[in-house]
Write an enzyme that holds these catalytic residues in place. Structure first.
Site, PDB file in Angstrom:
ATOM      1  N   ASP A 108      56.199  65.653  86.838  1.00 35.13           N
ATOM      2  CA  ASP A 108      56.766  64.479  86.178  1.00 35.13           C
ATOM      3  C   ASP A 108      57.642  63.670  87.125  1.00 35.13           C
ATOM      4  OD1 ASP A 108      55.547  65.586  84.075  1.00 35.13           O
ATOM      5  OD2 ASP A 108      57.356  65.963  82.877  1.00 35.13           O
ATOM      6  N   TYR A 148      55.600  61.546  89.373  1.00 38.46           N
ATOM      7  CA  TYR A 148      55.016  60.446  88.609  1.00 38.46           C
ATOM      8  C   TYR A 148      56.073  59.368  88.381  1.00 38.46           C
ATOM      9  CZ  TYR A 148      52.498  57.924  84.954  1.00 38.46           C
ATOM     10  OH  TYR A 148      51.868  56.942  84.221  1.00 38.46           O
ATOM     11  N   ASP A 149      57.263  59.813  87.953  1.00 40.08           N
ATOM     12  CA  ASP A 149      58.335  58.848  87.680  1.00 40.08           C
ATOM     13  C   ASP A 149      58.721  58.063  88.929  1.00 40.08           C
ATOM     14  OD1 ASP A 149      58.335  59.636  85.109  1.00 40.08           O
ATOM     15  OD2 ASP A 149      60.087  60.951  85.270  1.00 40.08           O
ATOM     16  N   GLU A 179      30.038  65.670  66.047  1.00 39.82           N
ATOM     17  CA  GLU A 179      31.379  65.308  66.521  1.00 39.82           C
ATOM     18  C   GLU A 179      32.406  65.635  65.445  1.00 39.82           C
ATOM     19  OE1 GLU A 179      31.140  61.126  67.255  1.00 39.82           O
ATOM     20  OE2 GLU A 179      29.438  61.324  68.615  1.00 39.82           O
ATOM     21  N   LYS A 204      35.154  65.002  62.851  1.00 36.58           N
ATOM     22  CA  LYS A 204      35.578  63.783  62.156  1.00 36.58           C
ATOM     23  C   LYS A 204      37.100  63.832  62.061  1.00 36.58           C
ATOM     24  CE  LYS A 204      34.419  60.905  58.182  1.00 36.58           C
ATOM     25  NZ  LYS A 204      35.776  60.593  57.746  1.00 36.58           N
ATOM     26  N   ASP A 249      40.836  62.963  61.493  1.00 41.05           N
ATOM     27  CA  ASP A 249      41.447  62.224  60.397  1.00 41.05           C
ATOM     28  C   ASP A 249      42.558  61.322  60.917  1.00 41.05           C
ATOM     29  OD1 ASP A 249      41.612  61.454  57.846  1.00 41.05           O
ATOM     30  OD2 ASP A 249      42.570  63.278  57.090  1.00 41.05           O
ATOM     31  N   ARG A 295      40.164  48.854  61.706  1.00 38.07           N
ATOM     32  CA  ARG A 295      38.866  48.609  61.091  1.00 38.07           C
ATOM     33  C   ARG A 295      38.958  47.538  59.997  1.00 38.07           C
ATOM     34  NH1 ARG A 295      36.152  50.293  56.678  1.00 38.07           N
ATOM     35  NH2 ARG A 295      33.910  50.535  56.875  1.00 38.07           N
ATOM     36  N   TYR A 350      34.558  57.646  70.395  1.00 41.68           N
ATOM     37  CA  TYR A 350      33.300  58.209  69.905  1.00 41.68           C
ATOM     38  C   TYR A 350      32.131  57.234  69.892  1.00 41.68           C
ATOM     39  CZ  TYR A 350      35.001  56.362  65.391  1.00 41.68           C
ATOM     40  OH  TYR A 350      35.481  55.570  64.396  1.00 41.68           O
ATOM     41  N   LYS A 383      25.248  62.585  64.165  1.00 46.87           N
ATOM     42  CA  LYS A 383      24.567  61.336  64.514  1.00 46.87           C
ATOM     43  C   LYS A 383      23.216  61.638  65.134  1.00 46.87           C
ATOM     44  CE  LYS A 383      29.016  59.177  65.439  1.00 46.87           C
ATOM     45  NZ  LYS A 383      29.995  58.724  66.434  1.00 46.87           N
ATOM     46  N   LYS A 418      31.513  66.516  54.921  1.00 47.05           N
ATOM     47  CA  LYS A 418      32.918  66.512  54.491  1.00 47.05           C
ATOM     48  C   LYS A 418      33.379  67.904  54.098  1.00 47.05           C
ATOM     49  CE  LYS A 418      34.923  62.845  53.236  1.00 47.05           C
ATOM     50  NZ  LYS A 418      35.915  61.953  53.723  1.00 47.05           N
ATOM     51  N   CYS A 427      76.911  78.047  49.054  1.00 49.09           N
ATOM     52  CA  CYS A 427      75.769  78.550  49.810  1.00 49.09           C
ATOM     53  C   CYS A 427      74.994  79.550  48.950  1.00 49.09           C
ATOM     54  CB  CYS A 427      76.238  79.222  51.100  1.00 49.09           C
ATOM     55  SG  CYS A 427      74.892  80.092  51.946  1.00 49.09           S
ATOM     56  N   CYS A 453      75.528  83.219  50.874  1.00 43.74           N
ATOM     57  CA  CYS A 453      76.813  83.909  51.023  1.00 43.74           C
ATOM     58  C   CYS A 453      77.895  83.400  50.068  1.00 43.74           C
ATOM     59  CB  CYS A 453      77.295  83.831  52.471  1.00 43.74           C
ATOM     60  SG  CYS A 453      77.782  82.170  52.964  1.00 43.74           S
ATOM     61  N   CYS A 501      76.062  75.222  55.071  1.00 42.17           N
ATOM     62  CA  CYS A 501      76.923  76.370  54.853  1.00 42.17           C
ATOM     63  C   CYS A 501      77.755  76.507  56.131  1.00 42.17           C
ATOM     64  CB  CYS A 501      76.085  77.624  54.631  1.00 42.17           C
ATOM     65  SG  CYS A 501      77.086  79.121  54.766  1.00 42.17           S
ATOM     66  N   CYS A 548      77.125  83.760  57.987  1.00 44.50           N
ATOM     67  CA  CYS A 548      76.270  83.768  56.789  1.00 44.50           C
ATOM     68  C   CYS A 548      74.993  84.538  57.097  1.00 44.50           C
ATOM     69  CB  CYS A 548      75.938  82.342  56.376  1.00 44.50           C
ATOM     70  SG  CYS A 548      74.673  82.247  55.109  1.00 44.50           S
TER      71      CYS A 548
HETATM   72  S1  IVH Z   1      31.177  56.959  63.617  1.00 42.38           S
HETATM   73  C1  IVH Z   1      28.363  55.291  62.538  1.00 42.38           C
HETATM   74  N1  IVH Z   1      32.353  59.076  64.626  1.00 42.38           N
HETATM   75  O1  IVH Z   1      35.115  58.217  59.934  1.00 42.38           O
HETATM   76  C2  IVH Z   1      29.568  54.479  62.536  1.00 42.38           C
HETATM   77  N2  IVH Z   1      33.428  57.964  62.800  1.00 42.38           N
HETATM   78  O2  IVH Z   1      33.646  57.142  57.358  1.00 42.38           O
HETATM   79  C3  IVH Z   1      30.690  55.091  61.772  1.00 42.38           C
HETATM   80  N3  IVH Z   1      35.565  58.942  62.135  1.00 42.38           N
HETATM   81  O3  IVH Z   1      35.877  54.816  59.779  1.00 42.38           O
HETATM   82  C4  IVH Z   1      31.766  55.684  62.553  1.00 42.38           C
HETATM   83  N4  IVH Z   1      35.585  60.567  63.633  1.00 42.38           N
HETATM   84  O4  IVH Z   1      37.470  56.354  61.030  1.00 42.38           O
HETATM   85  C5  IVH Z   1      32.426  58.109  63.688  1.00 42.38           C
HETATM   86  N5  IVH Z   1      33.276  60.958  65.607  1.00 42.38           N
HETATM   87  C6  IVH Z   1      33.345  59.986  64.700  1.00 42.38           C
HETATM   88  C7  IVH Z   1      34.444  59.863  63.806  1.00 42.38           C
HETATM   89  C8  IVH Z   1      34.436  58.838  62.858  1.00 42.38           C
HETATM   90  C9  IVH Z   1      36.243  59.995  62.638  1.00 42.38           C
HETATM   91  C10 IVH Z   1      36.009  58.120  60.992  1.00 42.38           C
HETATM   92  C11 IVH Z   1      36.130  56.665  61.303  1.00 42.38           C
HETATM   93  C12 IVH Z   1      35.259  55.935  60.314  1.00 42.38           C
HETATM   94  C13 IVH Z   1      35.038  56.978  59.279  1.00 42.38           C
HETATM   95  C14 IVH Z   1      33.665  56.817  58.692  1.00 42.38           C
END
Ligand code: IVH
Length: 671
Positions: A32, A35-36, A117, A119, A121, A140, A227, A291, A315, A411, A414, A429, A434
């Site tokens: 670090d 880098y700094d 891939e 998914k 969140d 989006r 992705y 995909k 899902k 508390c 105690c 406390c 305690c």
């Molecule tokens: S592909 C095919 N790839 O999932 C085009 N989406 O319901 C659609 N997401 O809005 C997106 N990981 O926020 C794709 N590896 C991944 C993803 C991904 C998370 C989310 C993305 C999208 C939603 C689709």
């Protein structure tokens, strides 16, 4: 080009490379400090010659001015959503629909390859690079029009500000997310500042990205997984797999566990495997995206409504549930702080039975307004402690609710009258002896990030204190097998196991010991910085507040707080006793950049014949080497044991040297 301009260019190239190594490849080659120093030099150059500042300069990530509103942006190409599959049957249905569609086009019995891939969140993002420089990033939105969040995206270290070997225009798609660790730390920080906590990592990421002031985003731990590619000019891709490789080569973070598979069966198995591992990942995923790999097949399959026919989201079951809140109780933290938590009617959430859920602090409790008897929403996200989200809509409307709960006057452990210091959001406390506080400290001491004493958890720690077998952490090291074996539910074998883990914990590095001590203001990260900088406990004990404040991430207020606690009599005698017990109070190994394996990067995989991976890592570190988790072009050695998998394949593909245990040992001893 002037000498200054040349130097600035050179610095930017170096910093970009180091940034990518650190944030994308998890494989830094400098410390670090180094880098700094490079960044400071560039900052100074740009300050003296503002005309040298470029939009992709690493100095431009932080500190930009707030924007006044989020502008609307029309995406160069619409961002789609995904159809869902929740079972192997629904998955088969998806494949059948694709085959039927292609059959109508005259292609019978199409075979597909699939890319699976995670998914993640978080939230979907589109980033446009023009002539290789990040021009604009947008959320989006409704798929056609999103919001301009360029100012915040730029602050995310794993988002490249520029790319090499770039086409005139390319729109990179990906997911911005917050890691579970980052999320938990952020929420803890907010809770202790009395600010509302975020419900889950996704909300935290979304809330951060939509801030007007980029300085806020710069302080929060956001990351990116790339992705895909949307619109582009001057480049084309023949498959999803090739797209991902292209992105990875240009420094975008692409998850290394994405796989390409040849059959439906293999793809389903992969989804189930991700589902199994879901709880042990460092980020939250809510499914797997499958995909069709081939771009020509994708084109023929096209889009139905908003969903491409060639992709589907597998899902996972949800992680929220409804249950009854029976009671609100208060636990005492290691600094005497009182934390409310909910006692629940036991309920299964995502495969785990939950009986307790956190409510962070009093403000959180007041804001959520949950009361005994309410039906409440419980959320369990990955490894994070379950939390109460809110009363269910039905509970909030119901009449005759019980009274709101407030912090106890005494508390709960105690009985000492509680206090609420003006500068704290916690009712506390004040009793340093305690029992609740001591239990919290001891439990913290043996926990995973601290001394990591396997087999010794909260229950046993409490029992040891109750029986008077230990008074503090140092006493743990004089326990005998016989003493432990006498305890309820404990046999000779498990007692021996705990003594062995205690013995093993003596090898824990100095940084972990510092964290384990339970000093307010010293978390895992600060523990590491303090150990790195001061190197020995003697140096740390001799340092004054000002000197401690020089440590990265500390600052004057926390510096003072740490110094005060280190000067305390009780703390000093605990440290002295732990020293006698044989814990590490010096930073191991050569300083960064020294040792005969300095700057060599290792990855370990598979089972070695005699060494555990941890032992092998320690040996490598002690020789000045580095150990990372993923194989890249910059890996120097892969140490492979039995049943090494994809990492070995990758190392062979990238022509990284592969060592077995014997070869590793001889490399380590060849000085
Ligand atoms: S592909 C095919 N790839 O999932 C085009 N989406 O319901 C659609 N997401 O809005 C997106 N990981 O926020 C794709 N590896 C991944 C993803 C991904 C998370 C989310 C993305 C999208 C939603 C689709």
């Amino acid at each position: 080009m002037s000498a200054g301009a040349k130097r600035a260019d050179q610095l930017r190239a170096e910093l970009r490379e180091h940034n990518e190594r650190y944030y994308v490849q998890d494989d830094p080659s400098i410390g670090d400090d180094q880098y700094d120093a490079l960044l400071d030099e560039l900052r100074e150059l740009e300050r003296d010659h503002p005309e040298l500042v470029t939009p992709d300069s690493p100095t431009q990530r932080v500190g930009a001015e707030p924007v006044s509103a989020l502008e609307k942006v029309t995406h160069p190409q619409a961002m789609f959503s995904l159809a869902n599959a929740r079972s192997p049957e629904e998955f088969d249905g998806w494949v059948l629909r694709m085959r039927n569609h292609l059959a109508r086009e005259g292609i019978e019995d199409a075979a597909f390859q699939y890319v699976c891939e995670p998914k993640v969140d978080g939230l979907a993002i589109s980033i446009v690079y023009r002539d290789g420089v990040l021009e604009r990033g947008a959320t989006r939105g409704n798929g056609e029009v999103g919001e301009d969040v360029t100012h915040n995206l730029r602050t995310i270290p794993s988002v490249p500000l520029s790319i090499e070997d770039a086409p005139p225009m390319i729109e990179v798609r990906g997911e911005v997310y917050m890691s579970l660790d980052g999320f938990q730390q952020l929420n803890e920080r907010r809770a202790s500042d009395g600010k509302p906590t975020f419900m889950n990592p996704r909300n935290a990421a979304a809330g951060t990205l939509r801030q007007l002031d980029p300085r806020l985003a710069a302080e929060r731990p956001l990351s990116l997984w790339a992705y895909g590619v949307g619109a582009c000019e001057g480049v084309s891709f023949s498959s999803q797999w090739q797209t991902l490789e292209w992105l990875r080569e240009r420094g975008f973070p692409v998850n290394s566990e994405i796989e390409r598979l040849d059959s439906e069966q293999a793809a389903i198995e992969r989804c189930l495997a991700w589902q199994q591992r879901r709880g042990s990942l460092s980020f939250e995923i809510d499914g797997v995206v499958i995909k069709v790999d081939d771009a020509e097949q994708q084109r023929r399959l096209g889009v139905v409504g908003r969903d491409p026919r060639w992709a589907v989201a597998w899902k996972f079951p949800p992680t929220t549930k409804l249950t009854e809140l029976k009671e609100i109780q208060w636990s005492v933290g290691k600094f005497g702080d009182l934390h409310p938590f909910a006692v629940l009617e036991p309920v299964e959430v995502g495969g785990v039975v939950v009986q307790h859920a956190t409510l962070h602090n009093e403000e959180d409790l007041i804001r959520k307004d949950v009361r005994p008897g309410d039906e409440v929403i419980i959320l369990r996200a990955g490894d994070v402690i379950p939390q109460v989200v809110s009363p269910s809509p039905h509970a909030a409307e119901r009449g005759g609710r019980s009274a709101a709960v407030s912090a106890p006057k005494k508390c709960p452990v105690c009985g000492t009258p509680t206090v609420k210091p003006g500068n704290s959001v916690f009712t506390k406390c004040p009793n340093r002896d305690c029992e609740g506080r001591r239990e919290a400290l001891l439990t913290h001491f043996v926990s995973r990030g601290a001394m990591d004493v396997d087999g010794l958890g909260e229950k046993l720690a409490v029992m040891l204190l109750e029986k008077g077998l230990v008074e503090n952490a140092a006493d743990l090291y004089s326990l005998s097998v016989a003493q432990l074996a006498e305890l309820d539910g404990m046999g000779e074998l498990s007692a021996q196991g705990i003594i062995d883990s205690l013995e093993a914990s003596k090898a824990r590095p100095f940084a972990s010991v510092l964290f384990a001590l339970g000093i307010e203001g010293v978390g895992e990260v600060t523990g590491r910085s303090l150990a790195q900088r001061l190197r020995t406990i003697d140096a740390l004990l001799a340092a004054d507040a000002e000197e401690i404040a020089q440590t990265p991430g500390v600052g004057p207020i926390v510096g003072e707080l740490i110094a005060t606690q280190l000067a305390d009599e009780q703390m000093r005698s605990l440290i002295a006793a732990l020293r006698v017990a044989g814990l590490q109070f010096e930073q191991e190994g050569p300083p960064p950049g020294e040792g005969h394996l300095a700057n060599k990067t290792f990855v370990l995989t598979g089972t070695l014949p005699t060494l555990t991976r941890e032992q092998a890592s320690e040996k490598i570190l002690a020789a000045g080497g580095r150990v990372t988790t993923s194989v890249s072009k910059k890996t120097d050695y892969l140490v492979a044991g039995e049943s090494a998998g994809s990492k070995l394949e990758k190392a062979e593909r990238l022509e990284v040297a592969v060592l077995d245990e014997l070869a590793l040992l001889s490399l380590l001893s060849a000085e």
